[in-house]
Enzyme design. Sequence first.
Site, PDB file in Angstrom:
ATOM      1  N   ILE A  81       6.355  -0.828  -9.889  1.00  8.02           N
ATOM      2  CA  ILE A  81       7.627  -0.655 -10.577  1.00  8.02           C
ATOM      3  C   ILE A  81       7.809  -1.770 -11.604  1.00  8.02           C
ATOM      4  O   ILE A  81       7.632  -2.946 -11.299  1.00  8.02           O
ATOM      5  CB  ILE A  81       8.795  -0.658  -9.570  1.00  8.02           C
ATOM      6  N   HIS A 121       3.953   9.804   3.607  1.00 13.73           N
ATOM      7  CA  HIS A 121       4.185   8.563   4.350  1.00 13.73           C
ATOM      8  C   HIS A 121       3.475   8.603   5.701  1.00 13.73           C
ATOM      9  O   HIS A 121       3.833   7.856   6.617  1.00 13.73           O
ATOM     10  CB  HIS A 121       5.697   8.335   4.525  1.00 13.73           C
ATOM     11  N   LYS A 123       0.654   7.728   8.319  1.00 14.20           N
ATOM     12  CA  LYS A 123      -0.132   6.523   8.518  1.00 14.20           C
ATOM     13  C   LYS A 123      -1.204   6.794   9.565  1.00 14.20           C
ATOM     14  O   LYS A 123      -1.173   7.783  10.288  1.00 14.20           O
ATOM     15  CB  LYS A 123       0.778   5.369   8.961  1.00 14.20           C
ATOM     16  N   ASP A 152       3.976  -6.201   9.238  1.00 14.15           N
ATOM     17  CA  ASP A 152       4.117  -4.857   9.792  1.00 14.15           C
ATOM     18  C   ASP A 152       3.701  -4.900  11.257  1.00 14.15           C
ATOM     19  O   ASP A 152       3.491  -5.978  11.816  1.00 14.15           O
ATOM     20  CB  ASP A 152       3.272  -3.853   8.997  1.00 14.15           C
ATOM     21  N   HIS A 345       8.344  -5.368   7.078  1.00 11.31           N
ATOM     22  CA  HIS A 345       8.107  -3.930   6.959  1.00 11.31           C
ATOM     23  C   HIS A 345       7.908  -3.260   8.319  1.00 11.31           C
ATOM     24  O   HIS A 345       7.299  -2.208   8.431  1.00 11.31           O
ATOM     25  CB  HIS A 345       6.871  -3.700   6.068  1.00 11.31           C
ATOM     26  N   LYS A 347       8.682  -1.224  11.814  1.00  6.06           N
ATOM     27  CA  LYS A 347       9.497  -0.087  12.227  1.00  6.06           C
ATOM     28  C   LYS A 347       9.033   0.411  13.584  1.00  6.06           C
ATOM     29  O   LYS A 347       7.879   0.184  13.988  1.00  6.06           O
ATOM     30  CB  LYS A 347       9.468   1.038  11.187  1.00  6.06           C
ATOM     31  N   GLU A 373       6.148  12.142   7.565  1.00  5.70           N
ATOM     32  CA  GLU A 373       6.010  10.991   8.467  1.00  5.70           C
ATOM     33  C   GLU A 373       5.242  11.375   9.724  1.00  5.70           C
ATOM     34  O   GLU A 373       5.142  12.550  10.086  1.00  5.70           O
ATOM     35  CB  GLU A 373       7.399  10.483   8.894  1.00  5.70           C
TER      36      GLU A 373
END
Length: 439
Positions: A81, A121, A123, A152, A345, A347, A373
């Site tokens: 970005i 997304h 993994k 992570d 990061h 979760k 996901e």
Amino acid sequence: MKEIVVNSGEIEFFSTPKQYKQQLLSLIAQSRKRIFITALYLQDDAAGREVMQALYQAKNNYPELVINIFVDYNRGQRGLIGEKASLGNRALYLKLAQQYPKQVNVYGVAVKRKEVFGVLHLKGMVFDDQLFYTGASINDVYLHQHERYRLDRYCQVNSATLANSFCQYLSEQFIDSQLAPLLNQQELPDLIEQKHIINELKVKLKKSTYQVENFDHSAVINDKLTIEPLVGFGRRGNKLNMATRTMVQRARREVVLFTPYFNLPYSLARDVIKSLKRGVKLTVVVGDKTANDFFIANDNEFSTIGIIPYLYEMLLKRFVKRYQNFIDKGLLNIHLWKHDDNSFHLKGLRVDERFHLITGSNLNPRAWGLDLENGLLIDDKQQFLLQKTNDELAGILVHTQRINSFEEIESVADYPEKPQKLLKKIRLTQIDRILKRFL
């Protein structure tokens, strides 16, 4: 039943990004049959190039080795970005494809027409019969290539059945269906073709599930546990979302929740509050706004995208203020993670020290309804993993601050000038609408 029986000794947790990199390269070098890597992106930077070189070297050493990489189609064709327009990571894929005679397949999966409406997304990385699962992608910061890192969770499972299930899903959904173009080939579908591919893939993914070999439950012995692989896409019939809610709904003693962005979907937030009201202890570990990957430290370089971490902090402050009574009772524990200028990061969930959700889902509205996901639901009835997950949690909490009151969290008046001005221009109703839909 979709569960897979695994010996508790075949599950290992790693705790740092450097361990993640070391293990990733080690698994690549050890593989002889297959490598399937799924990540949001594999970056054209020092770490990404090192991993790609290792993959091509493995293919050169063992030509029969099958190597398939799956990344988001749109993300794979742009830079970071703020960077100018370019081929993005695809430039690296094309360059290596020209340099090496033995090919590594890099598939671009487009679950939506534009990134803002949803991304790949999924993994999980398969190396022969090992599944290496992490929410991390592959680039300098995730692999701690230089000074900064992004933390992570990292879990490795030695299970041929689980590895087969992941590979079968990826092959069926993306390779055999021919709905994921190769990004390391010169020709890509034109806009009309790609539109048809996306429409067909969306229908297919909403019906998709992991296939698991049948097993005899009576054969389960004392040193084993079960793992159920889950996939979810869209708001309706999302098995991953439903399993996440069920974990919280059935909690009796304790829930530990990791999320990098505090913005729980409405249904999950409701389940969490109900669990508190029935006396379940809730520990939330969330990144500080400065540990958000969108945080911009220099006010002079601030851009609109940098408002995101402040929005998350506003939601967190509102939540803490509203449920301060549970903090006072010792039932609600909020831990803010911050370590220098590194980012957070993590979760997932741990419930009653028995159930573990290892996932790439950020547990926010975007993950809940837009992205594709997946995750692993572990049922460890006899708590063989308790010491390992306790050690993991203790290591994470080292760099956290426990929040005892909403007053410990900054308000808009405390923010730098540019984000403060921008926030004052945005109505709270607009913020809520944006967050609930896209962030």
